[in-house]
Design an enzyme around this catalytic site. Structure first.
Site, short mmCIF file in Angstrom:
data_model
loop_
_atom_site.label_atom_id
_atom_site.label_comp_id
_atom_site.label_asym_id
_atom_site.label_seq_id
_atom_site.Cartn_x
_atom_site.Cartn_y
_atom_site.Cartn_z
N LYS A 1 0.86 -1.18 0.00
CA LYS A 1 0.00 0.00 0.00
C LYS A 1 0.90 1.24 0.00
O LYS A 1 1.96 1.26 0.61
CB LYS A 1 -0.90 0.02 1.24
CG LYS A 1 -1.77 -1.23 1.41
CD LYS A 1 -2.83 -1.32 0.34
CE LYS A 1 -3.78 -2.48 0.58
NZ LYS A 1 -3.23 -3.80 0.26
N ASP A 2 0.43 2.28 -0.66
CA ASP A 2 1.23 3.47 -0.86
C ASP A 2 1.43 4.25 0.43
O ASP A 2 0.57 4.27 1.31
CB ASP A 2 0.56 4.37 -1.91
CG ASP A 2 1.52 5.38 -2.52
OD1 ASP A 2 2.35 5.91 -1.80
OD2 ASP A 2 1.41 5.61 -3.73
N ARG A 3 2.56 4.91 0.50
CA ARG A 3 2.86 5.80 1.63
C ARG A 3 1.99 7.05 1.59
O ARG A 3 1.54 7.53 2.64
CB ARG A 3 4.34 6.18 1.56
CG ARG A 3 4.75 7.28 2.51
CD ARG A 3 6.20 7.65 2.27
NE ARG A 3 6.61 8.76 3.12
CZ ARG A 3 7.79 9.35 3.04
NH1 ARG A 3 8.69 8.93 2.16
NH2 ARG A 3 8.09 10.35 3.84
#
Length: 366
Positions: free
Chosen positions: A89-91
């Site tokens: 999952k993206d930061r």
């Protein structure tokens, strides 16, 4: 980026859209809350609330998946690879995601450990189960996205989004996977593919609790190998999009007697190349043959060829205009499908965040 633009090394990093053009420009991730992702685990058969693995559902912002996994391992006292998760999952987003930690015989310590974790991230749920979470264990991801500074004809945008809703769009891997300017592809050309055959759980157990001196190198080799495999898939899909056959099965499609939605696939290259035969096999081998250096990466691995659908079709896709230049979208995607890829089929997207390098997690969540 135009459809024909390539990196300075010659890698194409932007691929044809389903309609042949994009209809508007827009900005994404102005705020973390503009990119909300909720992981859908939905494995009731495995959730028995008992077992050696503690599972925590966390909400996080500003931290990518691997960072959180390493922090959880340090807090728990287990090894990094004893922490499981379903996908990256993206930061630069607000994400809800499950993690599993190997904590045998430590059930009585779970409440205190969970309190420690809650000092860093919001803990939404927890349970114990018998096995580690692994990539792709989840059903998919639910997205709530906000596009800002949208510039384009609203009628054209609505029509294009309706086409994606009803027919789907090309299921490309996101460009972030390939590194800045295709750096991960450059690395793939120089890595030792045979090292990929020495990775795995057995070797990890033999190493015990200590760190492997080659672990970091092995991890990067997998990253570069995955980038090479994904790029070749994108090239085959781009060829099918350009000649108008990406929505129809061709002679030689593997598994042609299965569900129609699974028939139209492209190759995840491996030892022996592709499982497709006849017309489809010839097309796939011809496209990959245009990139002999990248194809050679697979010549000494024992990686089995696999297939990936050429089409992605979001479920429950709805959108709402908020004024003339802001658009809210909600939808659900299966594992391995990328939200930014879907958006790229309609919009020329500007990411308000800065690309941070080769290990940046894909904006489209896995």
């Amino acid at each position: 980026m135009t459809l024909t633009q390539r990196s300075s090394q010659g890698w194409r990093l932007d691929w044809p859209t389903s309609s042949g053009r994009r209809f508007a420009t827009a900005r994404i991730k102005s705020l973390p809350a503009d990119f909300f992702v909720d992981e859908d685990l939905s494995l009731p058969g495995d959730i028995t609330d008992g077992g050696e693995h503690l599972c925590l559902r966390l909400e996080k912002a500003g931290d990518n998946t691997d960072y959180v996994a390493r922090q959880l391992a340090a807090m728990s006292g287990c090894r990094h690879f004893d922490v499981g998760f379903c996908g990256l999952k993206d930061r630069h987003a607000v994400t809800r995601q499950w993690f599993s930690l190997y904590r045998p015989g430590m059930e009585s310590e779970d409440p205190e450990f969970t309190r420690q974790v809650a000092e860093h991230w919001l803990v939404l749920a927890q349970h114990r189960q018998a096995r580690k979470l692994r990539r792709g264990d989840h059903r998919g991801n639910r997205f709530e996205l906000v596009l800002k500074d949208v510039v384009g004809d609203t009628a054209d945008i609505d029509t294009a989004l309706a086409r994606v809703r009803d027919l789907g769009c090309p299921n490309y891997f996101g460009s972030q996977r390939f590194g800045h300017g295709g750096a991960n592809l450059d690395k793939a050309l120089t890595m030792d593919p045979t090292k990929l055959n020495r990775r795995g759980g057995r070797n990890a157990k033999k190493r015990g609790r200590g760190r492997s001196t080659s672990g970091s190198s092995d991890t990067k080799n997998v990253l570069y190998f995955s980038a090479a495999r994904s790029w070749l898939f994108n090239e085959v899909l781009a060829h099918r999009v350009e000649n108008g056959t990406w929505l129809e099965p061709l002679e030689g499609e593997p598994g042609a007697c299965e569900n129609q939605d699974l028939l139209i696939t492209g190759p995840l290259w491996g030892d022996g190349g592709t499982e497709a035969v006849s017309v489809q096999g010839e097309i796939e081998r011809a496209v990959v043959a245009e990139h002999p250096q990248l194809a050679a990466v697979f010549s000494t691995t024992r990686m089995k060829p696999e297939r990936r659908p050429l089409k992605m079709k979001p479920e429950g896709f709805e959108w709402q205009w908020q004024g003339n230049d802001q658009l809210r979208l909600t939808f659900w995607l299966a594992p391995g499908q990328y939200a930014t890829t879907m958006l790229d089929d309609v919009f020329d997207i500007t990411d308000a965040t800065t690309f941070t390098g080769e290990n940046c997690a894909n904006s489209v969540v896995q």
